[in-house]
Motif scaffolding. Sequence first.
Motif, PDB file in Angstrom:
ATOM      1  N   ASN A  25     -23.166  43.960 -36.154  1.00 60.64           N
ATOM      2  CA  ASN A  25     -22.388  43.956 -34.946  1.00 60.64           C
ATOM      3  C   ASN A  25     -23.528  43.557 -33.956  1.00 60.64           C
ATOM      4  N   ILE A  26     -24.353  42.534 -34.142  1.00 57.18           N
ATOM      5  CA  ILE A  26     -25.205  41.952 -33.109  1.00 57.18           C
ATOM      6  C   ILE A  26     -24.878  40.481 -32.939  1.00 57.18           C
ATOM      7  N   SER A  27     -25.579  39.841 -31.922  1.00 60.44           N
ATOM      8  CA  SER A  27     -25.380  38.406 -31.719  1.00 60.44           C
ATOM      9  C   SER A  27     -26.555  37.585 -31.733  1.00 60.44           C
ATOM     10  N   GLY A  28     -27.456  38.082 -32.098  1.00 61.51           N
ATOM     11  CA  GLY A  28     -28.885  37.336 -32.445  1.00 61.51           C
ATOM     12  C   GLY A  28     -29.935  37.937 -33.157  1.00 61.51           C
ATOM     13  N   LEU A  29     -30.765  37.030 -33.764  1.00 63.85           N
ATOM     14  CA  LEU A  29     -31.779  37.847 -34.632  1.00 63.85           C
ATOM     15  C   LEU A  29     -33.208  36.943 -34.158  1.00 63.85           C
ATOM     16  N   PRO A  30     -34.070  37.790 -33.848  1.00 61.07           N
ATOM     17  CA  PRO A  30     -35.465  36.934 -33.670  1.00 61.07           C
ATOM     18  C   PRO A  30     -35.996  36.774 -35.079  1.00 61.07           C
ATOM     19  N   VAL A  31     -36.395  35.396 -34.950  1.00 61.73           N
ATOM     20  CA  VAL A  31     -37.088  34.963 -36.152  1.00 61.73           C
ATOM     21  C   VAL A  31     -38.548  35.162 -36.249  1.00 61.73           C
TER      22      VAL A  31
HETATM   23  N1  SAM Z   1     -21.887  43.197 -30.069  1.00 62.94           N
HETATM   24  C1  SAM Z   1     -22.573  42.820 -28.772  1.00 62.94           C
HETATM   25  C2  SAM Z   1     -23.857  42.167 -29.173  1.00 62.94           C
HETATM   26  O1  SAM Z   1     -23.755  41.149 -30.138  1.00 62.94           O
HETATM   27  O2  SAM Z   1     -24.655  42.006 -28.220  1.00 62.94           O
HETATM   28  C3  SAM Z   1     -23.173  44.353 -28.251  1.00 62.94           C
HETATM   29  C4  SAM Z   1     -23.123  45.575 -29.243  1.00 62.94           C
HETATM   30  S1  SAM Z   1     -24.890  45.560 -30.083  1.00 62.94           S
HETATM   31  C5  SAM Z   1     -24.884  46.928 -30.968  1.00 62.94           C
HETATM   32  C6  SAM Z   1     -25.962  45.793 -28.736  1.00 62.94           C
HETATM   33  C7  SAM Z   1     -27.307  46.612 -29.207  1.00 62.94           C
HETATM   34  O3  SAM Z   1     -27.673  45.733 -30.294  1.00 62.94           O
HETATM   35  C8  SAM Z   1     -28.179  46.509 -27.993  1.00 62.94           C
HETATM   36  O4  SAM Z   1     -28.806  47.658 -27.896  1.00 62.94           O
HETATM   37  C9  SAM Z   1     -29.448  45.392 -28.531  1.00 62.94           C
HETATM   38  O5  SAM Z   1     -30.746  45.926 -28.352  1.00 62.94           O
HETATM   39  C10 SAM Z   1     -29.265  45.656 -29.877  1.00 62.94           C
HETATM   40  N2  SAM Z   1     -29.518  44.313 -30.724  1.00 62.94           N
HETATM   41  C11 SAM Z   1     -29.337  43.166 -30.491  1.00 62.94           C
HETATM   42  N3  SAM Z   1     -29.604  42.170 -31.462  1.00 62.94           N
HETATM   43  C12 SAM Z   1     -30.432  43.006 -32.181  1.00 62.94           C
HETATM   44  C13 SAM Z   1     -31.306  42.585 -33.455  1.00 62.94           C
HETATM   45  N4  SAM Z   1     -31.390  41.655 -33.850  1.00 62.94           N
HETATM   46  N5  SAM Z   1     -31.776  43.721 -33.977  1.00 62.94           N
HETATM   47  C14 SAM Z   1     -31.562  45.096 -33.518  1.00 62.94           C
HETATM   48  N6  SAM Z   1     -30.844  45.453 -32.466  1.00 62.94           N
HETATM   49  C15 SAM Z   1     -30.169  44.647 -32.028  1.00 62.94           C
END
Ligand code: SAM
Length: 122
Positions: A92-98
């Motif tokens: 449930n996240i929208s980006g990944l550090p590479v």
């Molecule tokens: N779905 C929304 C999004 O994609 O941004 C919000 C929910 S997401 C659970 C929000 C949290 O995910 C934030 O606390 C952020 O720090 C965390 N997050 C975003 N990208 C991440 C990643 N690649 N790895 C771990 N946590 C991450």
Amino acid sequence: KLVKDILSRPVVVGSLNTSITQASRVLIENNINHLPIVDENGKLSGIITSWDIAKAMAQDKHSISEIMTTYIVSATPDETIDMAARKMSRNNISGLPVVDSNNKVLGVVSAEDISKLIGRNG
Ligand code: SAM
């Protein structure tokens, strides 16, 4: 297609000394939503998104280390975009550090980058 074909460069990162206000400016000025936080050796130690900035406001937090996520889901340059997309959707996240094999940040791959790619091909 591999992650390295679409990752955004140069990578914009923050450090543990970055203030929450500075981090919010960096997100807005660069039109991005993911700010990897690196230590003094450029190694990944956390990630900040606009969601975390909202959390800082809601919970009256004042430092990056209090609001950054440290359990990071990351990608490597040689993994497939398919794999990266699955990681995002599962977590449930929208980006990944590479990151490289030393955990140094090379870029960020976002759901937006992937949807643009699919939009172009489709
Ligand atoms: N779905 C929304 C999004 O994609 O941004 C919000 C929910 S997401 C659970 C929000 C949290 O995910 C934030 O606390 C952020 O720090 C965390 N997050 C975003 N990208 C991440 C990643 N690649 N790895 C771990 N946590 C991450």
